[in-house]
Design a protein around this motif. Structure first.
Motif, PDB file in Angstrom:
ATOM      1  N   GLN A   9      36.797  26.613  45.319  1.00  0.00           N
ATOM      2  CA  GLN A   9      36.936  25.632  44.244  1.00  0.00           C
ATOM      3  C   GLN A   9      35.609  24.978  43.884  1.00  0.00           C
ATOM      4  O   GLN A   9      35.426  24.506  42.766  1.00  0.00           O
ATOM      5  CB  GLN A   9      37.968  24.579  44.643  1.00  0.00           C
ATOM      6  CG  GLN A   9      39.396  25.125  44.632  1.00  0.00           C
ATOM      7  CD  GLN A   9      40.397  24.164  45.232  1.00  0.00           C
ATOM      8  OE1 GLN A   9      40.057  23.343  46.080  1.00  0.00           O
ATOM      9  NE2 GLN A   9      41.643  24.273  44.817  1.00  0.00           N
ATOM     10  N   GLU A  10      34.688  24.963  44.838  1.00  0.00           N
ATOM     11  CA  GLU A  10      33.355  24.446  44.542  1.00  0.00           C
ATOM     12  C   GLU A  10      32.553  25.432  43.686  1.00  0.00           C
ATOM     13  O   GLU A  10      31.598  25.063  43.026  1.00  0.00           O
ATOM     14  CB  GLU A  10      32.601  24.166  45.844  1.00  0.00           C
ATOM     15  CG  GLU A  10      33.216  23.045  46.673  1.00  0.00           C
ATOM     16  CD  GLU A  10      32.558  22.907  48.040  1.00  0.00           C
ATOM     17  OE1 GLU A  10      31.690  23.753  48.367  1.00  0.00           O
ATOM     18  OE2 GLU A  10      32.918  21.975  48.790  1.00  0.00           O
ATOM     19  N   HIS A  11      32.959  26.709  43.723  1.00  0.00           N
ATOM     20  CA  HIS A  11      32.250  27.774  43.012  1.00  0.00           C
ATOM     21  C   HIS A  11      32.772  27.950  41.584  1.00  0.00           C
ATOM     22  O   HIS A  11      31.999  28.206  40.666  1.00  0.00           O
ATOM     23  CB  HIS A  11      32.395  29.078  43.792  1.00  0.00           C
ATOM     24  CG  HIS A  11      31.732  30.245  43.149  1.00  0.00           C
ATOM     25  ND1 HIS A  11      30.370  30.452  43.207  1.00  0.00           N
ATOM     26  CD2 HIS A  11      32.248  31.286  42.427  1.00  0.00           C
ATOM     27  CE1 HIS A  11      30.071  31.556  42.557  1.00  0.00           C
ATOM     28  NE2 HIS A  11      31.190  32.078  42.081  1.00  0.00           N
ATOM     29  N   ALA A  12      34.085  27.852  41.403  1.00  0.00           N
ATOM     30  CA  ALA A  12      34.689  28.046  40.078  1.00  0.00           C
ATOM     31  C   ALA A  12      36.024  27.321  40.025  1.00  0.00           C
ATOM     32  O   ALA A  12      36.659  27.093  41.051  1.00  0.00           O
ATOM     33  CB  ALA A  12      34.880  29.536  39.779  1.00  0.00           C
ATOM     34  N   ASP A  13      36.456  26.983  38.801  1.00  0.00           N
ATOM     35  CA  ASP A  13      37.703  26.238  38.635  1.00  0.00           C
ATOM     36  C   ASP A  13      38.925  27.144  38.578  1.00  0.00           C
ATOM     37  O   ASP A  13      40.023  26.736  38.957  1.00  0.00           O
ATOM     38  CB  ASP A  13      37.637  25.391  37.355  1.00  0.00           C
ATOM     39  CG  ASP A  13      36.582  24.309  37.433  1.00  0.00           C
ATOM     40  OD1 ASP A  13      36.348  23.791  38.546  1.00  0.00           O
ATOM     41  OD2 ASP A  13      35.974  23.995  36.390  1.00  0.00           O
ATOM     42  N   THR A  14      38.758  28.352  38.056  1.00  0.00           N
ATOM     43  CA  THR A  14      39.891  29.235  37.825  1.00  0.00           C
ATOM     44  C   THR A  14      39.837  30.421  38.778  1.00  0.00           C
ATOM     45  O   THR A  14      38.823  31.123  38.843  1.00  0.00           O
ATOM     46  CB  THR A  14      39.892  29.766  36.377  1.00  0.00           C
ATOM     47  OG1 THR A  14      39.923  28.657  35.477  1.00  0.00           O
ATOM     48  CG2 THR A  14      41.096  30.666  36.127  1.00  0.00           C
ATOM     49  N   GLY A  59      46.928  55.230  42.831  1.00  0.00           N
ATOM     50  CA  GLY A  59      47.114  53.890  43.380  1.00  0.00           C
ATOM     51  C   GLY A  59      46.368  52.809  42.636  1.00  0.00           C
ATOM     52  O   GLY A  59      45.740  53.030  41.603  1.00  0.00           O
ATOM     53  N   SER A  60      46.468  51.606  43.183  1.00  0.00           N
ATOM     54  CA  SER A  60      45.814  50.451  42.594  1.00  0.00           C
ATOM     55  C   SER A  60      45.277  49.570  43.716  1.00  0.00           C
ATOM     56  O   SER A  60      45.603  49.770  44.886  1.00  0.00           O
ATOM     57  CB  SER A  60      46.803  49.655  41.743  1.00  0.00           C
ATOM     58  OG  SER A  60      47.856  49.156  42.558  1.00  0.00           O
ATOM     59  N   ASN A  61      44.454  48.626  43.367  1.00  0.00           N
ATOM     60  CA  ASN A  61      44.010  47.659  44.372  1.00  0.00           C
ATOM     61  C   ASN A  61      44.051  46.259  43.794  1.00  0.00           C
ATOM     62  O   ASN A  61      44.057  46.059  42.578  1.00  0.00           O
ATOM     63  CB  ASN A  61      42.624  48.012  44.929  1.00  0.00           C
ATOM     64  CG  ASN A  61      41.551  48.004  43.852  1.00  0.00           C
ATOM     65  OD1 ASN A  61      41.697  47.397  42.791  1.00  0.00           O
ATOM     66  ND2 ASN A  61      40.443  48.688  44.122  1.00  0.00           N
ATOM     67  N   LEU A  62      44.111  45.308  44.688  1.00  0.00           N
ATOM     68  CA  LEU A  62      44.211  43.895  44.332  1.00  0.00           C
ATOM     69  C   LEU A  62      42.977  43.195  44.866  1.00  0.00           C
ATOM     70  O   LEU A  62      42.707  43.249  46.067  1.00  0.00           O
ATOM     71  CB  LEU A  62      45.480  43.300  44.939  1.00  0.00           C
ATOM     72  CG  LEU A  62      45.980  41.966  44.397  1.00  0.00           C
ATOM     73  CD1 LEU A  62      46.401  42.102  42.939  1.00  0.00           C
ATOM     74  CD2 LEU A  62      47.136  41.458  45.232  1.00  0.00           C
ATOM     75  N   ARG A  63      42.235  42.543  43.995  1.00  0.00           N
ATOM     76  CA  ARG A  63      40.999  41.891  44.396  1.00  0.00           C
ATOM     77  C   ARG A  63      40.983  40.455  43.893  1.00  0.00           C
ATOM     78  O   ARG A  63      41.336  40.178  42.754  1.00  0.00           O
ATOM     79  CB  ARG A  63      39.772  42.633  43.849  1.00  0.00           C
ATOM     80  CG  ARG A  63      39.570  44.018  44.461  1.00  0.00           C
ATOM     81  CD  ARG A  63      39.122  43.922  45.906  1.00  0.00           C
ATOM     82  NE  ARG A  63      38.822  45.228  46.476  1.00  0.00           N
ATOM     83  CZ  ARG A  63      39.693  45.976  47.131  1.00  0.00           C
ATOM     84  NH1 ARG A  63      40.944  45.545  47.277  1.00  0.00           N
ATOM     85  NH2 ARG A  63      39.345  47.147  47.630  1.00  0.00           N
ATOM     86  N   LEU A  64      40.573  39.567  44.764  1.00  0.00           N
ATOM     87  CA  LEU A  64      40.456  38.160  44.402  1.00  0.00           C
ATOM     88  C   LEU A  64      39.302  37.979  43.430  1.00  0.00           C
ATOM     89  O   LEU A  64      38.258  38.620  43.552  1.00  0.00           O
ATOM     90  CB  LEU A  64      40.209  37.340  45.667  1.00  0.00           C
ATOM     91  CG  LEU A  64      40.201  35.824  45.542  1.00  0.00           C
ATOM     92  CD1 LEU A  64      41.557  35.311  45.077  1.00  0.00           C
ATOM     93  CD2 LEU A  64      39.833  35.194  46.881  1.00  0.00           C
ATOM     94  N   GLY A  65      39.476  37.087  42.452  1.00  0.00           N
ATOM     95  CA  GLY A  65      38.401  36.854  41.502  1.00  0.00           C
ATOM     96  C   GLY A  65      38.621  35.610  40.677  1.00  0.00           C
ATOM     97  O   GLY A  65      39.668  34.968  40.735  1.00  0.00           O
ATOM     98  N   ASP A  66      37.596  35.267  39.908  1.00  0.00           N
ATOM     99  CA  ASP A  66      37.747  34.165  38.965  1.00  0.00           C
ATOM    100  C   ASP A  66      38.021  34.748  37.585  1.00  0.00           C
ATOM    101  O   ASP A  66      38.243  35.949  37.425  1.00  0.00           O
ATOM    102  CB  ASP A  66      36.506  33.261  38.968  1.00  0.00           C
ATOM    103  CG  ASP A  66      35.234  34.019  38.611  1.00  0.00           C
ATOM    104  OD1 ASP A  66      35.321  35.085  37.960  1.00  0.00           O
ATOM    105  OD2 ASP A  66      34.145  33.537  38.973  1.00  0.00           O
ATOM    106  N   GLY A  67      38.007  33.904  36.548  1.00  0.00           N
ATOM    107  CA  GLY A  67      38.350  34.374  35.211  1.00  0.00           C
ATOM    108  C   GLY A  67      37.372  35.367  34.629  1.00  0.00           C
ATOM    109  O   GLY A  67      37.686  36.062  33.655  1.00  0.00           O
ATOM    110  N   ASN A  68      36.208  35.476  35.213  1.00  0.00           N
ATOM    111  CA  ASN A  68      35.185  36.390  34.699  1.00  0.00           C
ATOM    112  C   ASN A  68      35.196  37.747  35.389  1.00  0.00           C
ATOM    113  O   ASN A  68      34.465  38.651  34.986  1.00  0.00           O
ATOM    114  CB  ASN A  68      33.794  35.763  34.863  1.00  0.00           C
ATOM    115  CG  ASN A  68      33.646  34.499  34.040  1.00  0.00           C
ATOM    116  OD1 ASN A  68      34.072  34.443  32.890  1.00  0.00           O
ATOM    117  ND2 ASN A  68      33.070  33.462  34.639  1.00  0.00           N
TER     118      ASN A  68
END
Length: 214
Positions: free
Chosen positions: A125-130, A142-151
């Motif tokens: 949260q200190e790095h990005a809001d979303t 297949g597919s993969n799921l990766r954590l990320g921000d809006g960008n």
């Protein structure tokens, strides 16, 4: 004259003792009494709890024969008692309330992992809001799921210079490579084990198991 008594040798926990020894809320108290036999007053000051709370917690351990009186120091009236906990216990899975071995492991691991996720989210949260997850095609099947921000994926945070990682990966290894990886991880932990003057605490968790959880 101070009267002292030695701590007992390695102990094997009973069911009642196991419930207290594995209680994460008592970990700080157990650690204190294992390293530094203390009076109730000292427990209260060190753990920043009230004297009544310290007396209750120490009494709880004493009644279960976990904490023992290691010294009685003279003072006006009743002598001041120091309590200690033997520094080595074996807590058999069979005496706990856990139904399975994986539940036994999870009872200790999950609270720590949950705390690590709380700390991770705070730094995110200190790095990005979303924040969210990016679900993307990985290959033809297949597919993969990766954590990320809006960008996009959060490579600038987890793969950048910031001392923060939260990765789960599946590697295809030979038995020899898996053994080598384990040895390198153990050596790396050992390299950084000694406390550094002026440093701060970092939590690191590593699990290496056969199987795919990604």
């Amino acid at each position: 004259m101070t009267v002292t008594s030695p701590l007992p040798p390695i102990r094997h926990a009973t069911a009642a003792q196991a419930a207290l020894l594995l209680d994460v809320t008592l970990r700080a108290l157990l650690g204190l009494l294992m390293t530094t036999p203390s009076t109730v007053t000292e427990v209260a000051l060190t753990l920043k709890v009230s004297p009544n709370r310290a007396q209750y917690l120490v009494g709880k351990l004493q009644r279960a024969d976990i904490a023992v009186v290691t010294a009685v120091e003279p003072r006006a009236g009743r002598g001041m008692r120091r309590y200690g906990v033997t520094p080595r216990w074996f807590i058999p899975f069979e005496v706990t309330r856990a139904d399975t071995l994986d539940a036994f492991l999870a009872a200790q691991l999950i609270p720590r992992v949950t705390r690590m996720m709380t700390l991770t989210a705070r730094q995110m949260q200190e790095h990005a809001d979303t924040w969210g997850y990016w679900l993307e095609q990985h290959d033809v099947t297949g597919s993969n799921l990766r954590l990320g921000d809006g960008n996009g994926r959060v490579s600038t945070l987890f793969a950048g210079v910031a001392p923060l990682m939260a990765n789960v990966a599946t590697l295809t290894l030979t038995a020899r490579q898996a053994r080598e990886l384990k040895a390198r991880l153990i050596a790396l932990f050992g390299e950084y084990q000694a406390p550094e003057t002026g440093g701060e605490s970092y939590s690191v968790a590593v699990l290496l198991v056969t199987g795919d959880v990604a």
